[in-house]
Design a protein around this motif. Structure first.
Motif, short mmCIF file in Angstrom:
data_model
loop_
_atom_site.label_atom_id
_atom_site.label_comp_id
_atom_site.label_asym_id
_atom_site.label_seq_id
_atom_site.Cartn_x
_atom_site.Cartn_y
_atom_site.Cartn_z
N LYS B 23 0.89 -1.23 0.13
CA LYS B 23 0.00 0.02 0.10
C LYS B 23 0.86 1.27 0.24
CE LYS B 23 -3.63 2.78 0.89
NZ LYS B 23 -4.48 2.87 0.05
N ALA B 50 -7.27 -10.43 -2.50
CA ALA B 50 -8.39 -9.44 -1.90
C ALA B 50 -7.99 -8.25 -1.63
CB ALA B 50 -8.46 -10.32 -0.46
N PHE B 51 -6.81 -7.87 -1.54
CA PHE B 51 -6.29 -6.58 -1.86
C PHE B 51 -6.60 -5.64 -3.09
CE2 PHE B 51 -2.79 -3.35 -2.73
CZ PHE B 51 -3.14 -2.31 -1.78
N ALA B 54 -10.63 -5.31 -3.50
CA ALA B 54 -10.67 -4.29 -2.70
C ALA B 54 -10.51 -2.88 -3.09
CB ALA B 54 -10.35 -4.54 -1.17
N THR B 55 -9.40 -2.48 -3.55
CA THR B 55 -8.89 -1.37 -3.92
C THR B 55 -8.84 -1.00 -5.49
OG1 THR B 55 -6.55 -2.37 -4.17
CG2 THR B 55 -7.01 -1.55 -1.98
#
Lengths: 155, 76
Positions: B23, B50-51, B54-55
């Motif tokens: 991030k 997943a990251f 989600a982003t």
């Protein structure tokens, strides 16, 4: 897509229990979620200016031991300090992030840390015991935010 | 093998550090640039998936190779 919101109540103040709230909050911050953490009762230990987190195997029978240790032996003077030292050693050896690091990353990700006013008064803590970045609030502060969140955790 | 704009060595780091460092690395990059992350955390494969979901960043590559995990992300 509106920003997801996360509310976490951290109520435990030992080294082992410090991990779940800070791991989830820092990761939620990395996912771009809006996060507020509310620290109450023993959870206040986690937002002290100087962290000195304890760990105990007493009353915590799930703690993995290298060999079985009877409870009375665990309660002998100094044994719990050894347990805490062993856990800290393991955290270091396995390269697990320290609580200080995770807490700092939470702040950098914009996570808001809120200390519970009532428990601060109850335990006679001073505002100066806590980090400058911490805000102080009460139950209504938490609930007003939590009512409109997607994820709500009590830890 | 690696022609990404930025490389992040997250080897040896445990959950959630590979994601948090990713991030931070992405924050310094511009849209469309690519980031190559190398990790050893076995849980990272699911986490990077997943990251990115989600982003909104695009996970262009995700592979395991000799005990290491390689991810190539394109910044949204």
């Amino acid at each position: 897509m509106s920003t997801k919101k996360v509310a976490i109540i951290a109520s435990r103040g030992t080294l082992d229990w410090a991990y779940p709230p800070f791991i989830l909050a820092s990761t939620a911050g990395a996912l771009g979620y809006d996060v507020k953490m509310f620290f109450t009762f023993y959870g206040l230990e986690l937002i002290k200016r100087d962290l000195d987190l304890k760990f105990s195997s007493l009353g915590n029978p799930a703690v993995p031991m290298p060999f079985p240790v009877p409870t009375f032996a665990q309660s002998l003077p100094g044994v719990q300090k050894l347990m805490a030292a062993a856990l800290k050693q393991k955290i270091k050896k396995k390269n697990v992030a320290s609580i200080e690091t995770l807490r700092q990353l939470c702040l950098e990700a914009g996570v808001e840390l809120i200390g519970c006013q009532m428990t601060i008064d109850l335990f006679d803590y001073q505002r100066s015991d806590f980090m400058d970045d911490v805000t102080i609030g009460g139950a209504a502060t938490f609930l007003a935010y939590a009512a409109d969140t997607d994820i709500n955790l009590f830890i | 093998m690696n022609d990404a704009d930025v490389t992040l060595d997250a080897r040896g780091l445990s959950c959630p550090m590979p994601i948090l460092r990713t991030k931070q690395a992405l924050a310094k990059m511009t849209s469309g640039q690519t980031l190559h992350v190398i990790a050893t955390d076995p849980g990272s494969m699911k986490d990077f998936d997943a990251f990115c979901r989600a982003t909104g960043n695009v996970l262009q590559q995700s592979r395991a190779e000799q005990g290491e995990f390689h991810y190539v992300l394109r910044k949204a």
